[in-house]
Design an enzyme around this catalytic site. Structure first.
Site, PDB file in Angstrom:
ATOM      1  N   ARG A 273      38.052  37.602  34.661  1.00 37.05           N
ATOM      2  CA  ARG A 273      37.461  38.872  34.225  1.00 37.05           C
ATOM      3  C   ARG A 273      38.493  39.575  33.336  1.00 37.05           C
ATOM      4  O   ARG A 273      39.702  39.505  33.605  1.00 37.05           O
ATOM      5  CB  ARG A 273      37.134  39.774  35.422  1.00 37.05           C
ATOM      6  CG  ARG A 273      35.896  39.360  36.192  1.00 37.05           C
ATOM      7  CD  ARG A 273      34.604  39.646  35.424  1.00 37.05           C
ATOM      8  NE  ARG A 273      33.413  39.313  36.186  1.00 37.05           N
ATOM      9  CZ  ARG A 273      32.767  38.137  36.140  1.00 37.05           C
ATOM     10  NH1 ARG A 273      33.199  37.174  35.353  1.00 37.05           N
ATOM     11  NH2 ARG A 273      31.679  37.948  36.861  1.00 37.05           N
ATOM     12  N   GLU A 302      34.394  44.690  27.774  1.00 38.49           N
ATOM     13  CA  GLU A 302      33.319  43.908  27.165  1.00 38.49           C
ATOM     14  C   GLU A 302      32.112  44.776  26.847  1.00 38.49           C
ATOM     15  O   GLU A 302      31.773  45.631  27.653  1.00 38.49           O
ATOM     16  CB  GLU A 302      32.902  42.789  28.139  1.00 38.49           C
ATOM     17  CG  GLU A 302      33.535  41.481  27.764  1.00 38.49           C
ATOM     18  CD  GLU A 302      33.296  40.388  28.772  1.00 38.49           C
ATOM     19  OE1 GLU A 302      32.124  40.043  28.975  1.00 38.49           O
ATOM     20  OE2 GLU A 302      34.272  39.894  29.323  1.00 38.49           O
ATOM     21  N   HIS A 320      32.481  35.279  26.408  1.00 38.35           N
ATOM     22  CA  HIS A 320      32.110  35.103  27.821  1.00 38.35           C
ATOM     23  C   HIS A 320      31.100  33.952  27.988  1.00 38.35           C
ATOM     24  O   HIS A 320      30.011  34.149  28.548  1.00 38.35           O
ATOM     25  CB  HIS A 320      31.542  36.412  28.383  1.00 38.35           C
ATOM     26  CG  HIS A 320      31.696  36.538  29.882  1.00 38.35           C
ATOM     27  ND1 HIS A 320      31.914  37.727  30.523  1.00 38.35           N
ATOM     28  CD2 HIS A 320      31.640  35.603  30.889  1.00 38.35           C
ATOM     29  CE1 HIS A 320      31.990  37.539  31.833  1.00 38.35           C
ATOM     30  NE2 HIS A 320      31.828  36.246  32.080  1.00 38.35           N
TER      31      HIS A 320
HETATM   32  N1  LIG Z   1      34.209  33.585  32.368  1.00 36.77           N
HETATM   33  C1  LIG Z   1      33.151  33.216  33.065  1.00 36.77           C
HETATM   34  O1  LIG Z   1      32.069  33.001  32.551  1.00 36.77           O
HETATM   35  C2  LIG Z   1      33.294  33.025  34.527  1.00 36.77           C
HETATM   36  C3  LIG Z   1      32.517  32.026  35.151  1.00 36.77           C
HETATM   37  C4  LIG Z   1      32.649  31.873  36.517  1.00 36.77           C
HETATM   38  C5  LIG Z   1      33.512  32.679  37.244  1.00 36.77           C
HETATM   39  N2  LIG Z   1      34.235  33.627  36.604  1.00 36.77           N
HETATM   40  C6  LIG Z   1      35.185  34.464  37.366  1.00 36.77           C
HETATM   41  O2  LIG Z   1      36.033  33.593  38.090  1.00 36.77           O
HETATM   42  C7  LIG Z   1      36.225  34.124  39.395  1.00 36.77           C
HETATM   43  C8  LIG Z   1      36.619  33.017  40.352  1.00 36.77           C
HETATM   44  O3  LIG Z   1      35.505  32.199  40.646  1.00 36.77           O
HETATM   45  P1  LIG Z   1      35.619  31.058  41.783  1.00 36.77           P
HETATM   46  O4  LIG Z   1      34.275  30.492  41.959  1.00 36.77           O
HETATM   47  O5  LIG Z   1      36.745  30.142  41.485  1.00 36.77           O
HETATM   48  O6  LIG Z   1      35.990  31.975  43.048  1.00 36.77           O
HETATM   49  P2  LIG Z   1      36.871  31.616  44.306  1.00 36.77           P
HETATM   50  O7  LIG Z   1      36.611  32.706  45.274  1.00 36.77           O
HETATM   51  O8  LIG Z   1      36.624  30.211  44.710  1.00 36.77           O
HETATM   52  O9  LIG Z   1      38.376  31.721  43.765  1.00 36.77           O
HETATM   53  C9  LIG Z   1      39.060  32.906  43.577  1.00 36.77           C
HETATM   54  C10 LIG Z   1      40.475  32.712  44.085  1.00 36.77           C
HETATM   55  O10 LIG Z   1      41.256  33.864  43.758  1.00 36.77           O
HETATM   56  C11 LIG Z   1      42.161  34.066  44.806  1.00 36.77           C
HETATM   57  N3  LIG Z   1      42.699  35.418  44.773  1.00 36.77           N
HETATM   58  C12 LIG Z   1      42.103  36.569  45.165  1.00 36.77           C
HETATM   59  N4  LIG Z   1      42.945  37.604  45.006  1.00 36.77           N
HETATM   60  C13 LIG Z   1      44.094  37.084  44.484  1.00 36.77           C
HETATM   61  C14 LIG Z   1      45.330  37.651  44.105  1.00 36.77           C
HETATM   62  N5  LIG Z   1      45.569  38.944  44.237  1.00 36.77           N
HETATM   63  N6  LIG Z   1      46.272  36.829  43.596  1.00 36.77           N
HETATM   64  C15 LIG Z   1      46.025  35.498  43.478  1.00 36.77           C
HETATM   65  N7  LIG Z   1      44.885  34.907  43.837  1.00 36.77           N
HETATM   66  C16 LIG Z   1      43.934  35.701  44.330  1.00 36.77           C
HETATM   67  C17 LIG Z   1      41.330  33.768  46.061  1.00 36.77           C
HETATM   68  O11 LIG Z   1      42.163  33.530  47.190  1.00 36.77           O
HETATM   69  C18 LIG Z   1      40.557  32.547  45.615  1.00 36.77           C
HETATM   70  O12 LIG Z   1      41.202  31.338  45.938  1.00 36.77           O
HETATM   71  C19 LIG Z   1      34.904  34.831  39.701  1.00 36.77           C
HETATM   72  O13 LIG Z   1      35.065  35.845  40.668  1.00 36.77           O
HETATM   73  C20 LIG Z   1      34.489  35.389  38.359  1.00 36.77           C
HETATM   74  O14 LIG Z   1      34.956  36.699  38.211  1.00 36.77           O
HETATM   75  C21 LIG Z   1      34.126  33.826  35.268  1.00 36.77           C
HETATM   76  O1  LIG Z   2      31.036  35.324  37.270  1.00 38.57           O
HETATM   77  C1  LIG Z   2      30.356  34.549  36.595  1.00 38.57           C
HETATM   78  O2  LIG Z   2      29.568  33.735  37.094  1.00 38.57           O
HETATM   79  C2  LIG Z   2      30.508  34.531  35.105  1.00 38.57           C
HETATM   80  O3  LIG Z   2      31.244  35.520  34.591  1.00 38.57           O
HETATM   81  C3  LIG Z   2      29.286  34.197  34.334  1.00 38.57           C
HETATM   82  O4  LIG Z   2      29.003  32.885  34.587  1.00 38.57           O
END
Ligand SMILES: NC(=O)c1ccc[n+]([C@@H]2O[C@H](COP(=O)([O-])OP(=O)(O)OC[C@H]3O[C@@H](n4cnc5c(N)ncnc54)[C@H](O)[C@@H]3O)[C@@H](O)[C@H]2O)c1
Ligand SMILES: O=C(O)[C@H](O)CO
Length: 386
Positions: A273, A302, A320
């Site tokens: 994010r 954004e 994004h």
């Molecule tokens: N750009 C995009 O289109 C897109 C797509 C998918 C997900 N995302 C973002 O990616 C994030 C992660 O997704 P995921 O499925 O891997 O989630 P997830 O919950 O599997 O992984 C997140 C990780 O972050 C760690 N974490 C939390 N706080 C932390 C900190 N202070 N320091 C270090 N690590 C910390 C957690 O322990 C966890 O392992 C989502 O929450 C979303 O915001 C963005």
């Molecule tokens: O959190 C998410 O899933 C992304 O930002 C969009 O796929």
């Protein structure tokens, strides 16, 4: 009073009214809802980001559930409106739900869904693409070609960084961070350093096994290390990718001071994010350090970029799109619809939101469960035994 919004209606005589604030890819999600007696209303308003007022108008007087988007502000106002309309469920079509005030949802007894797992590899692939593109200056080189500036091979033309044998740093080694780490370790034979609040045991085992495989083949084995602090990763890694959730602990995780301890030629990638990076500090750092490169999929405000970012050659910026593969986006729509449907039908919650494959199999009916409800515990919802 908000203006009426334009909608497309499917199965007008369905018993339950489900609203989607956007058209979503594929038709499976619509069919699954219609098969279970839902009238599906899709907002077709030509406006990318709907306001709270627009969404209140969409909810109307009777609404059983809403599928919404990460650009929307789901807080007290919307959950009270949804609850007044008889609504029991909201699902983001996203895994991240920092746009949702879960406490407000709990207050109104609204279940909150998200879409984990189906986007893990797709998102990790984009992070890997940005890493390679930044390291090898692919976008700059493409612009150079298109501008007609190429007049022959030169020893110093667009020289970038070799990844093999370098160190990849992952901050947030959850689903996506771990998938990215595996791609970079296996694909480019990079060493791994990661920082997370929890130990990434499966990732560590994978790198250990891969190192043994390389050694057995007479190649230099890769290594891994779980860092004790985020600073350790920033200091040691050559390519760093950010994959934590966005919350109070990760807001401006990468700031001026932390940028200063990174290697001068490091690559920084953000597919998590925008607010995880202090973007103003980043623009300044990029200006001062032309060999430092970034690949950004997300931005602090954004859809806007901080002043100066778009002019910098050492920044690659994309809108994004990390989860934007056809299979993933259709799957996200399906999971979001099934989250809402499950709550409407009184189904239990799927026991492992990391294992959502049974919901994505187009050749079989999905399990009678909500794939991923983040406030299931707070609402005391039963867990599926399937
Ligand atoms: N750009 C995009 O289109 C897109 C797509 C998918 C997900 N995302 C973002 O990616 C994030 C992660 O997704 P995921 O499925 O891997 O989630 P997830 O919950 O599997 O992984 C997140 C990780 O972050 C760690 N974490 C939390 N706080 C932390 C900190 N202070 N320091 C270090 N690590 C910390 C957690 O322990 C966890 O392992 C989502 O929450 C979303 O915001 C963005
Ligand atoms: O959190 C998410 O899933 C992304 O930002 C969009 O796929």
């Amino acid at each position: 009073m908000a203006k009426p919004v334009s909608i497309e209606v499917w199965n007008p005589h369905g018993k339950y009214r489900v609203v989607s604030t956007k058209p979503m890819p594929g038709t499976r999600w619509i069919n699954l809802l219609m098969e279970q007696d839902c009238r599906v209303e899709i907002c077709t308003q030509k406006k990318t980001i709907l306001s709270v007022e627009d969404i209140i108008a969409l909810i109307g007087d009777k609404c059983d559930g809403v599928i919404g988007q990460l650009t929307e502000d789901w807080g007290e106002t919307l959950f009270s409106a949804l609850s007044r309309a008889g609504g029991k469920a909201f699902s983001n079509m996203a895994v991240g739900y920092n746009n949702v005030d879960v406490n407000a949802a709990n207050k109104y007894g609204v279940a909150i869904g998200n879409t984990p797992g189906v986007l893990t590899e797709t998102t990790a692939e984009l992070a890997a693409s940005l890493s390679v593109s930044a390291a090898r200056r692919i976008v700059e080189a493409d612009e150079f070609m298109r501008a007609g500036l190429y007049d022959g091979w030169l020893p110093n033309l667009f020289v970038g960084n070799l990844l093999k044998g370098q160190t990849v740093g992952v901050i947030g080694a959850g689903r996506i961070g771990s998938a990215y780490a595996r791609m970079m370790v296996e694909g480019f034979k990079m060493n791994l350093i990661y920082y997370d609040l929890y130990q990434a045991t499966r990732l560590e085992k994978f790198v250990t096994a891969y190192a043994e495989f390389l050694k057995a083949n007479g190649e230099q084995p890769v290594t891994w290390k779980r860092a004790a602090s985020m600073e350790e990763v920033l200091r040691e890694a050559d390519v760093i990718s950010l994959h934590p959730i966005l919350d109070k602990t990760t807001y401006h995780l990468v700031n001026k001071e932390r940028l200063a301890i990174m290697k001068k030629e490091a690559v920084l990638v953000n597919c998590s994010r925008g607010p995880v990076i202090d973007e103003v500090a980043l623009v300044e750092h990029l200006k001062q350090n032309p060999m430092f490169r970034v690949g950004l999929d997300v931005f602090e405000d954004e859809p806007y970029m901080k002043p100066g970012l778009a002019d910098l050659k050492n920044a690659i910026v994309v809108p994004h799109i990390a989860s934007a593969s056809k299979w993933t986006r259709e799957g996200m729509a399906t999971l979001a619809a099934l989250n809402v449907l499950g709550k409407i039908k009184g189904y239990p919650i799927w026991s492992d939101p990391n294992q959502v494959e049974p919901f994505l199999n187009e050749n079989a009916p999905p399990p009678a469960a909500s794939p991923s409800i983040v406030n299931a515990k707070a609402l005391g919802l039963p867990v599926s035994r399937l």
